[in-house]
Design a protein around this motif. Structure first.
Motif, PDB file in Angstrom:
ATOM      1  N   LYS A   5      33.343  96.324  -8.255  1.00 35.41           N
ATOM      2  CA  LYS A   5      33.750  97.573  -8.902  1.00 35.41           C
ATOM      3  C   LYS A   5      35.257  97.644  -9.079  1.00 35.41           C
ATOM      4  N   SER A   6      36.005  97.125  -8.107  1.00 34.39           N
ATOM      5  CA  SER A   6      37.460  97.170  -8.242  1.00 34.39           C
ATOM      6  C   SER A   6      37.939  96.227  -9.347  1.00 34.39           C
ATOM      7  N   VAL A   7      37.268  95.098  -9.504  1.00 35.05           N
ATOM      8  CA  VAL A   7      37.622  94.175 -10.587  1.00 35.05           C
ATOM      9  C   VAL A   7      37.317  94.806 -11.934  1.00 35.05           C
ATOM     10  N   LYS A   8      36.158  95.457 -12.032  1.00 32.31           N
ATOM     11  CA  LYS A   8      35.792  96.121 -13.281  1.00 32.31           C
ATOM     12  C   LYS A   8      36.769  97.255 -13.587  1.00 32.31           C
ATOM     13  N   ALA A   9      37.153  98.014 -12.567  1.00 28.28           N
ATOM     14  CA  ALA A   9      38.113  99.101 -12.761  1.00 28.28           C
ATOM     15  C   ALA A   9      39.460  98.552 -13.230  1.00 28.28           C
ATOM     16  N   PHE A  10      39.872  97.409 -12.694  1.00 26.01           N
ATOM     17  CA  PHE A  10      41.120  96.786 -13.131  1.00 26.01           C
ATOM     18  C   PHE A  10      41.072  96.434 -14.614  1.00 26.01           C
ATOM     19  N   TRP A  11      39.987  95.821 -15.057  1.00 22.28           N
ATOM     20  CA  TRP A  11      39.900  95.417 -16.458  1.00 22.28           C
ATOM     21  C   TRP A  11      39.781  96.618 -17.385  1.00 22.28           C
ATOM     22  N   ILE A  12      39.107  97.670 -16.937  1.00 21.19           N
ATOM     23  CA  ILE A  12      39.048  98.897 -17.744  1.00 21.19           C
ATOM     24  C   ILE A  12      40.441  99.496 -17.866  1.00 21.19           C
ATOM     25  N   PHE A  13      41.185  99.494 -16.763  1.00 15.39           N
ATOM     26  CA  PHE A  13      42.570  99.963 -16.807  1.00 15.39           C
ATOM     27  C   PHE A  13      43.395  99.132 -17.788  1.00 15.39           C
ATOM     28  N   MET A  14      43.181  97.825 -17.795  1.00 15.43           N
ATOM     29  CA  MET A  14      43.930  96.959 -18.709  1.00 15.43           C
ATOM     30  C   MET A  14      43.591  97.281 -20.166  1.00 15.43           C
ATOM     31  N   VAL A  15      42.336  97.596 -20.447  1.00 11.95           N
ATOM     32  CA  VAL A  15      41.951  97.985 -21.812  1.00 11.95           C
ATOM     33  C   VAL A  15      42.699  99.253 -22.214  1.00 11.95           C
ATOM     34  N   PHE A  16      42.706 100.248 -21.343  1.00 15.20           N
ATOM     35  CA  PHE A  16      43.414 101.484 -21.653  1.00 15.20           C
ATOM     36  C   PHE A  16      44.914 101.262 -21.773  1.00 15.20           C
ATOM     37  N   LEU A  17      45.478 100.441 -20.916  1.00 14.39           N
ATOM     38  CA  LEU A  17      46.896 100.136 -20.994  1.00 14.39           C
ATOM     39  C   LEU A  17      47.236  99.465 -22.321  1.00 14.39           C
ATOM     40  N   GLY A  18      46.416  98.511 -22.742  1.00 14.93           N
ATOM     41  CA  GLY A  18      46.636  97.859 -24.030  1.00 14.93           C
ATOM     42  C   GLY A  18      46.560  98.840 -25.182  1.00 14.93           C
ATOM     43  N   PHE A  19      45.591  99.762 -25.109  1.00  9.21           N
ATOM     44  CA  PHE A  19      45.446 100.768 -26.164  1.00  9.21           C
ATOM     45  C   PHE A  19      46.660 101.690 -26.217  1.00  9.21           C
ATOM     46  N   ILE A  20      47.131 102.122 -25.051  1.00 13.17           N
ATOM     47  CA  ILE A  20      48.297 103.001 -24.997  1.00 13.17           C
ATOM     48  C   ILE A  20      49.538 102.279 -25.523  1.00 13.17           C
ATOM     49  N   ALA A  48      37.359  88.983 -19.225  1.00  9.54           N
ATOM     50  CA  ALA A  48      36.498  90.052 -18.726  1.00  9.54           C
ATOM     51  C   ALA A  48      35.377  90.421 -19.687  1.00  9.54           C
ATOM     52  N   TYR A  49      35.102  89.596 -20.670  1.00 11.97           N
ATOM     53  CA  TYR A  49      34.051  89.918 -21.631  1.00 11.97           C
ATOM     54  C   TYR A  49      32.700  90.089 -20.952  1.00 11.97           C
ATOM     55  N   ASP A  50      32.332  89.137 -20.101  1.00  8.73           N
ATOM     56  CA  ASP A  50      31.035  89.199 -19.428  1.00  8.73           C
ATOM     57  C   ASP A  50      30.914  90.446 -18.567  1.00  8.73           C
ATOM     58  N   LEU A  51      31.970  90.790 -17.902  1.00  5.81           N
ATOM     59  CA  LEU A  51      31.955  91.927 -16.995  1.00  5.81           C
ATOM     60  C   LEU A  51      31.864  93.259 -17.733  1.00  5.81           C
ATOM     61  N   LEU A  52      32.548  93.381 -18.861  1.00  8.86           N
ATOM     62  CA  LEU A  52      32.641  94.673 -19.537  1.00  8.86           C
ATOM     63  C   LEU A  52      31.679  94.843 -20.715  1.00  8.86           C
ATOM     64  N   PHE A  53      31.469  93.802 -21.504  1.00  6.15           N
ATOM     65  CA  PHE A  53      30.790  93.988 -22.786  1.00  6.15           C
ATOM     66  C   PHE A  53      29.471  93.238 -22.954  1.00  6.15           C
ATOM     67  N   LYS A  54      29.106  92.376 -22.049  1.00  6.76           N
ATOM     68  CA  LYS A  54      27.920  91.537 -22.240  1.00  6.76           C
ATOM     69  C   LYS A  54      26.632  92.362 -22.303  1.00  6.76           C
ATOM     70  N   LYS A  55      26.478  93.346 -21.406  1.00  5.88           N
ATOM     71  CA  LYS A  55      25.272  94.171 -21.403  1.00  5.88           C
ATOM     72  C   LYS A  55      25.111  94.913 -22.724  1.00  5.88           C
ATOM     73  N   TYR A  56      26.196  95.454 -23.222  1.00 13.17           N
ATOM     74  CA  TYR A  56      26.160  96.182 -24.485  1.00 13.17           C
ATOM     75  C   TYR A  56      25.746  95.264 -25.630  1.00 13.17           C
ATOM     76  N   ASP A  57      26.330  94.083 -25.685  1.00 13.17           N
ATOM     77  CA  ASP A  57      25.989  93.141 -26.753  1.00 13.17           C
ATOM     78  C   ASP A  57      24.530  92.705 -26.675  1.00 13.17           C
ATOM     79  N   GLN A  58      23.990  92.580 -25.475  1.00 12.79           N
ATOM     80  CA  GLN A  58      22.577  92.221 -25.325  1.00 12.79           C
ATOM     81  C   GLN A  58      21.684  93.342 -25.842  1.00 12.79           C
ATOM     82  N   LYS A  59      22.037  94.587 -25.551  1.00 12.65           N
ATOM     83  CA  LYS A  59      21.255  95.720 -26.048  1.00 12.65           C
ATOM     84  C   LYS A  59      21.291  95.783 -27.570  1.00 12.65           C
ATOM     85  N   VAL A  60      22.460  95.553 -28.148  1.00 11.39           N
ATOM     86  CA  VAL A  60      22.589  95.570 -29.605  1.00 11.39           C
ATOM     87  C   VAL A  60      21.761  94.442 -30.224  1.00 11.39           C
ATOM     88  N   ALA A  61      21.760  93.269 -29.593  1.00 11.29           N
ATOM     89  CA  ALA A  61      20.976  92.143 -30.104  1.00 11.29           C
ATOM     90  C   ALA A  61      19.482  92.468 -30.075  1.00 11.29           C
TER      91      ALA A  61
END
Length: 76
Positions: A5-20, A48-61
């Motif tokens: 969870k802490s690794v996932k939180a770090f990568w989510i923070f990085m996404v928001f930081l990049g957006f800002i 961090a693709y597997d950690l953040l976006f893989k489940k979503y892409d599988q659902k879309v597929a």
């Protein structure tokens, strides 16, 4: 928090930081912020693709497969 969870939180923070940084770079015209945002985006994409976006892409597929099957049945 667990390690996963802490690794996932770090990568989510990085996404928001990049957006800002991207927005700040856009409004201030600072190309360095854009460059840093791009680098952060690439790091997230490749590390961090597997950690953040893989489940979503599988659902879309799955939804696309169901739609393709339904479309195929309608043609017959």
């Amino acid at each position: 928090m667990t390690a996963g969870k802490s690794v996932k939180a770090f990568w989510i923070f990085m996404v928001f930081l990049g957006f800002i940084l991207l927005l700040l770079g856009f409004f201030t015209g600072d190309l360095m912020m854009w460059g840093v945002a791009l680098i952060i985006g690439l790091l997230v994409r490749y590390c961090a693709y597997d950690l953040l976006f893989k489940k979503y892409d599988q659902k879309v597929a799955e939804v696309r497969q169901k739609y393709a099957k339904r479309k195929e049945c309608e043609k017959k």
